[in-house]
Design an enzyme around this catalytic site. Structure first.
Site, PDB file in Angstrom:
ATOM      1  N   TRP A  89       1.820  -0.623  -6.189  1.00 62.71           N
ATOM      2  CA  TRP A  89       3.110  -1.467  -6.684  1.00 62.71           C
ATOM      3  C   TRP A  89       2.740  -2.640  -7.180  1.00 62.71           C
ATOM      4  CZ3 TRP A  89       4.980   3.068  -7.316  1.00 62.71           C
ATOM      5  CH2 TRP A  89       5.381   3.995  -6.208  1.00 62.71           C
ATOM      6  N   SER A 142       7.265  -3.049   3.881  1.00 57.07           N
ATOM      7  CA  SER A 142       7.982  -4.293   4.614  1.00 57.07           C
ATOM      8  C   SER A 142       7.171  -4.462   5.784  1.00 57.07           C
ATOM      9  CB  SER A 142       9.261  -3.882   5.071  1.00 57.07           C
ATOM     10  OG  SER A 142      10.136  -4.024   3.763  1.00 57.07           O
ATOM     11  N   GLY A 187       6.964 -16.766  -3.899  1.00 61.72           N
ATOM     12  CA  GLY A 187       7.477 -15.463  -4.851  1.00 61.72           C
ATOM     13  C   GLY A 187       9.029 -15.324  -4.705  1.00 61.72           C
ATOM     14  N   ARG A 188       9.500 -15.362  -3.452  1.00 65.07           N
ATOM     15  CA  ARG A 188      10.885 -15.411  -3.257  1.00 65.07           C
ATOM     16  C   ARG A 188      11.678 -16.363  -4.122  1.00 65.07           C
ATOM     17  NH1 ARG A 188       9.683 -13.245   1.924  1.00 65.07           N
ATOM     18  NH2 ARG A 188       9.134 -15.263   2.841  1.00 65.07           N
ATOM     19  N   GLU A 206       0.719  -1.337   0.026  1.00 65.51           N
ATOM     20  CA  GLU A 206      -0.157   0.061   0.066  1.00 65.51           C
ATOM     21  C   GLU A 206       0.895   1.285  -0.008  1.00 65.51           C
ATOM     22  OE1 GLU A 206      -2.333  -0.462   3.608  1.00 65.51           O
ATOM     23  OE2 GLU A 206      -3.561  -2.024   2.406  1.00 65.51           O
ATOM     24  N   GLY A 235       1.364   3.370   2.190  1.00 64.83           N
ATOM     25  CA  GLY A 235       2.155   3.415   3.512  1.00 64.83           C
ATOM     26  C   GLY A 235       2.624   2.098   4.235  1.00 64.83           C
ATOM     27  N   GLN A 271      29.915  -1.215 -16.387  1.00 59.82           N
ATOM     28  CA  GLN A 271      31.229  -0.678 -16.137  1.00 59.82           C
ATOM     29  C   GLN A 271      32.063  -1.190 -17.493  1.00 59.82           C
ATOM     30  OE1 GLN A 271      31.718   1.195 -13.857  1.00 59.82           O
ATOM     31  NE2 GLN A 271      33.755   1.758 -14.322  1.00 59.82           N
ATOM     32  N   GLU A 315       9.380  -8.774  -3.525  1.00 63.57           N
ATOM     33  CA  GLU A 315       9.096 -10.160  -2.341  1.00 63.57           C
ATOM     34  C   GLU A 315      10.006 -10.249  -1.422  1.00 63.57           C
ATOM     35  OE1 GLU A 315       6.789 -10.739  -3.720  1.00 63.57           O
ATOM     36  OE2 GLU A 315       6.953 -10.513  -5.870  1.00 63.57           O
TER      37      GLU A 315
END
Lengths: 84, 379
Positions: free
Chosen positions: B153, B129, B235-236, B124, B126, B330, B357
């Site tokens: 998101w 994590s 998801g991870r 959301e 606000g 680089q 995630e």
């Protein structure tokens, strides 16, 4: 009264919990989630352990923390699932 | 990494798909801010949107390692597209694991076939994590639920048909299956992002959004503990593999460029400081892949240690991808900052891998918690 199966479940679960509870002494009716020693992933890890160790499937109707809150609750839950 | 002949054959097919139909177009999708519908239809036609679902509902029922290889190859081509597999699989897995018989029968065949695209709506404006502190409110009504709040998101929120959405009810955080055409739901596109630009990001406005009673997934109040954590774990896993894929893409691009580009009269691969970067990229890509494979093996066995192994693979993989992308830019010099070369996209996308995630810092908390609890154990 606790059955032989329930005692075995409690013993094997107590060994598993040792890695999360930093070897704290866990009584049969202690609230595992109120210990302050587990994080938010513990419930999921506990379900995985129960399924793998005791060969049961935790289904959506079992989705109740009261089934996993203590060693005694887990033992009763496993016995119920095995009997079903 | 050891593969069975079946897994090796699958990886060959996934690689061909990435090489022929994804990687050559990924920069264009990034610039246009969308993956074309035809690409999603291709994944559906190949059965890949049902990769993790059982054959009984039309899925491929892939083992954990094969699914990881799919995520890796998609990630090598386009992490934006890989994130479709992430959120669609998270939604599918949650329905499979925690759905009622009716919910499974309704949604799983459609999700497996790709007729319904799933997404995951937790964050959301606000709340990131600290995911338990959701302000989106779920209120019981006589015939179901009403949702009010804002989700932000949401990957592929612009194209999803079914959202696995989390809101706070009187009992705590609860999970809901929300159809995209639900009354009171407004889907607003988000653009101008650093990376993952083709992932059809959306904000969801919920204004007295009415849902039927059977939209609740799992029990009220246990949506975070069971449903969200279960989905985030998967998801991870997908992001860990996609990160390993992005590291490979960085390495491949750098090996090729360093062999062709000449400075001081020789290809730049002959310069030791360039070689040092190539060696680090190779080593970390290998390490990332092995951590993913270890997590996959544990997941396949249903081992509780798979949770921390997955967090470890995601943590290392995302950071390794960031380092690889930085080195790739680089090595490419000014060309690496140009839209003519994909490494600038890799660089932007890699940073996002460290955030989605579960951020790098959240993974560090999970991993260190486990390490401290298991202090003194030998494995």
């Amino acid at each position: 009264m606790s059955s032989t199966l329930q005692e075995e479940v409690k013993q094997r679960t107590r060994s598993f919990l040792a890695r999360f509870l930093r070897n704290a002494e866990v009584q049969d009716t202690d609230d595992l989630f109120a210990s302050g020693l587990v994080n938010s992933l513990f419930a999921m890890q506990l379900v995985l352990f129960v399924e793998k160790e005791f060969g049961v499937t935790v289904a959506h109707e079992d989705l109740d923390l009261s089934n996993f809150r203590s060693l005694a609750a887990i033992a009763a839950f496993i016995e119920h699932k095995k009997a079903a | 990494m050891e593969l069975t002949s079946e897994q090796a054959e699958r990886r060959g097919r996934f690689r061909a798909l990435a090489d022929e139909q994804i990687a050559p177009f990924a920069d264009q999708w990034d610039q246009e801010g969308a993956v074309p519908c035809e690409v999603i239809e291709t994944l559906a036609r190949e059965g890949l949107l049902g990769a993790t679902l059982p054959a009984g509902v039309g899925g491929l029922d892939l083992d954990a390692l094969s699914f990881g290889l799919l995520c890796q190859e998609l990630g090598r081509g386009s992490v934006s597209l890989a994130s479709l597999l992430t959120v669609h699989s998270m939604c599918s897995a949650a329905v499979l694991r925690w759905g009622t018989d009716d919910q499974r029968q309704t949604w799983l065949p459609r999700l497996a076939a790709g007729e319904t695209i799933g997404a995951f709506a937790l964050s959301e404006p606000g709340t990131g994590s600290d995911a338990k502190s959701l302000t989106t409110r779920a209120t019981r009504t006589a015939d179901g639920w009403t949702l009010d709040g804002t989700k932000r998101w949401i990957s592929f929120g612009q194209v999803a048909d079914l959202l696995l959405l989390f809101a706070t009810s009187d009992d705590g955080v609860s999970a809901f299956l929300v159809e995209a055409d639900s009354p009171g739901l407004e889907i607003r596109p988000i653009d101008g992002m650093l990376g993952f630009r083709a992932s059809a990001l959306a904000e969801l406005g919920l204004d007295r959004c009415r849902l039927p009673a059977d939209s609740l997934l799992g029990r009220s109040g246990l949506g975070f503990t069971w449903v969200a954590n279960h989905a985030l774990d998967l998801g991870r896993y997908t992001i860990a593999w996609a990160s390993a894929g992005l590291s490979r893409a960085c390495l491949d691009a750098s090996l090729s460029y360093a062999s062709e580009r000449e400075q001081f009269g020789v290809p730049i691969k002959e310069h030791q400081l360039v070689r040092a970067m190539l060696a680090d990229m190779w080593t970390e890509a290998e390490a990332a892949e092995l951590l993913c494979a270890n997590a996959g093996r544990l997941r396949q066995e249903g081992d509780p240690d798979s949770v921390v192994a997955t967090a470890t693979a995601k943590y290392f993989g995302a950071r390794a991808a960031s380092r690889a992308a930085s080195s790739a830019v680089q090595i490419h010099g000014a060309n690496g900052c140009s839209e003519r070369f994909p490494v600038q996209r890799y660089f932007r996308d890699a940073k996002v891998l460290e955030i989605i995630e579960g951020s790098t810092q959240i993974q560090q908390l999970l991993i260190s918690h486990s390490a401290l609890a298991r202090q003194g154990e030998t494995s």
